[in-house]
Motif scaffolding. Structure first.
Motif, PDB file in Angstrom:
ATOM      1  N   VAL A   1      -0.857  -2.831   6.398  1.00 36.39           N
ATOM      2  CA  VAL A   1       0.144  -3.575   5.630  1.00 36.39           C
ATOM      3  C   VAL A   1      -0.538  -4.678   4.831  1.00 36.39           C
ATOM      4  CG1 VAL A   1       2.099  -5.165   5.827  1.00 36.39           C
ATOM      5  CG2 VAL A   1       2.076  -3.039   7.144  1.00 36.39           C
TER       6      VAL A   1
ATOM      7  N   ALA B   1      11.104  -3.180  10.456  1.00 39.87           N
ATOM      8  CA  ALA B   1      10.094  -2.135  10.302  1.00 39.87           C
ATOM      9  C   ALA B   1       9.890  -1.851   8.820  1.00 39.87           C
ATOM     10  CB  ALA B   1      10.532  -0.866  11.024  1.00 39.87           C
TER      11      ALA B   1
ATOM     12  N   ASP C   1      -0.632  -5.159  11.677  1.00 38.04           N
ATOM     13  CA  ASP C   1      -0.918  -3.896  11.002  1.00 38.04           C
ATOM     14  C   ASP C   1      -1.805  -4.183   9.789  1.00 38.04           C
ATOM     15  OD1 ASP C   1      -0.945  -1.459   9.699  1.00 38.04           O
ATOM     16  OD2 ASP C   1       1.175  -1.044  10.036  1.00 38.04           O
TER      17      ASP C   1
ATOM     18  N   SER D   1       6.888   0.212   6.230  1.00 39.32           N
ATOM     19  CA  SER D   1       5.612   0.891   6.051  1.00 39.32           C
ATOM     20  C   SER D   1       4.732   0.043   5.132  1.00 39.32           C
ATOM     21  CB  SER D   1       5.838   2.257   5.410  1.00 39.32           C
ATOM     22  OG  SER D   1       6.274   2.097   4.053  1.00 39.32           O
ATOM     23  N   PRO D   2       3.440   0.322   5.087  1.00 43.91           N
ATOM     24  CA  PRO D   2       2.586  -0.426   4.160  1.00 43.91           C
ATOM     25  C   PRO D   2       3.093  -0.376   2.721  1.00 43.91           C
ATOM     26  CG  PRO D   2       1.224   0.722   5.749  1.00 43.91           C
ATOM     27  CD  PRO D   2       2.635   1.187   5.991  1.00 43.91           C
ATOM     28  N   GLN D   3       3.536   0.795   2.258  1.00 41.69           N
ATOM     29  CA  GLN D   3       4.025   0.902   0.891  1.00 41.69           C
ATOM     30  C   GLN D   3       5.300   0.097   0.688  1.00 41.69           C
ATOM     31  OE1 GLN D   3       2.434   2.654  -1.815  1.00 41.69           O
ATOM     32  NE2 GLN D   3       3.819   1.136  -2.733  1.00 41.69           N
ATOM     33  N   GLU D   4       6.201   0.148   1.665  1.00 43.27           N
ATOM     34  CA  GLU D   4       7.436  -0.636   1.553  1.00 43.27           C
ATOM     35  C   GLU D   4       7.133  -2.138   1.505  1.00 43.27           C
ATOM     36  OE1 GLU D   4      10.623   2.273   3.881  1.00 43.27           O
ATOM     37  OE2 GLU D   4       9.316   0.925   5.020  1.00 43.27           O
TER      38      GLU D   4
END
Length: 257
Positions: A126, A79, A123, A81-84
């Protein structure tokens, strides 16, 4: 049928004393190479060796960032996030670019690896975050995404996207690639057939469904046991069909402007 395409390979995937793939023989057979950046595979010495082989072979160099998962080779879903995901790609891109700069070799593209690549399909946020981050760090670098709706939407918005298809992976009915955790040898002629099908604009899913595809680059996997034989068969088929190969930047400039 397209008569100009980039042929790329995922490579640079050895780690320390553990050897995977045959970069010395495979890289000269393609026009662009995606070099692992240390998170799913690769290390500094392997990155340097792969960039050197590409430079000497006249092959364009790209970063191949993946999930931080050496045990699972980056093919297990995590998992993010887009920023990660964007931060992960920037971190790994920066590592490869430093080595490539030392060897006076440009890094021309970024292609997410394995399950991170799969995350860009599921996503779109992402995919957009990764593309925006790469563009902000290096405006002349392109991002490679699976040919399909997400890549098309980002390209329509002006993002520097390269659309990719695969010669050695199967497709599901949704038009997504089926990622193999442990790739086995594949019939080189069957892979060559699929590469030509991509150029003709349509591949067939594992259930027989026709999938439209419009790709600038076609990928082969360097960790497949017979990757060199697959690449050789694809190049021979291209030659027999009058298809020319060129680095993805050149292909995109001609076909996409």
């Amino acid at each position: 049928m397209r008569t100009l395409v980039d042929l790329n390979a995922d490579a640079g995937e050895s780690f320390g004393r553990w050897r995977l793939g045959d970069d010395e023989r495979l890289i000269p057979l393609v026009t662009s190479v995606n070099v692992a950046c240390g998170w799913h595979a690769g290390d500094a010495a392997t990155m340097r060796r792969s960039v050197r082989i590409a430079r000497e072979s006249g092959v364009a160099v790209g970063a191949h960032p993946g999930f931080p998962d050496l045990t699972g080779f980056g093919r297990r879903a995590l998992a993010m996030s887009p920023q990660e995901a964007a931060d992960a790609c920037l971190y790994q891109f920066g590592a490869l670019r430093a080595i490539a700069d030392h060897l006076h070799t440009p890094v021309t593209h970024v292609k997410p690896h394995g399950a991170l690549y799969g995350l860009t399909l599921r996503d779109e946020a992402v995919a957009e975050a990764i593309t925006e981050a790469v563009l902000s760090a290096a405006p002349d670098v392109r991002v490679v995404l699976l040919a399909g709706p997400t890549a098309e939407r980002l390209a329509e918005r002006g993002f520097p996207v390269v659309r990719e298809a695969f010669a050695d992976l199967d497709y599901d009915d949704a038009g997504h690639i089926i990622i193999e955790p442990d790739p086995q040898a594949k019939d080189p002629q069957r892979c060559a057939d699929q590469a030509v099908a991509v150029l003709e604009g349509e591949v067939t899913s594992v259930n027989g469904k026709p999938i439209e595809v419009d790709a600038d680059t076609i990928c082969l996997h360097g960790d497949r046991p017979n990757a060199v034989e697959v690449a050789t068969a694809v190049r021979e088929r291209f030659a027999s069909e009058g298809v020319q190969v060129a680095p993805m930047a050149d292909v995109v400039r001609k076909h996409r402007g």
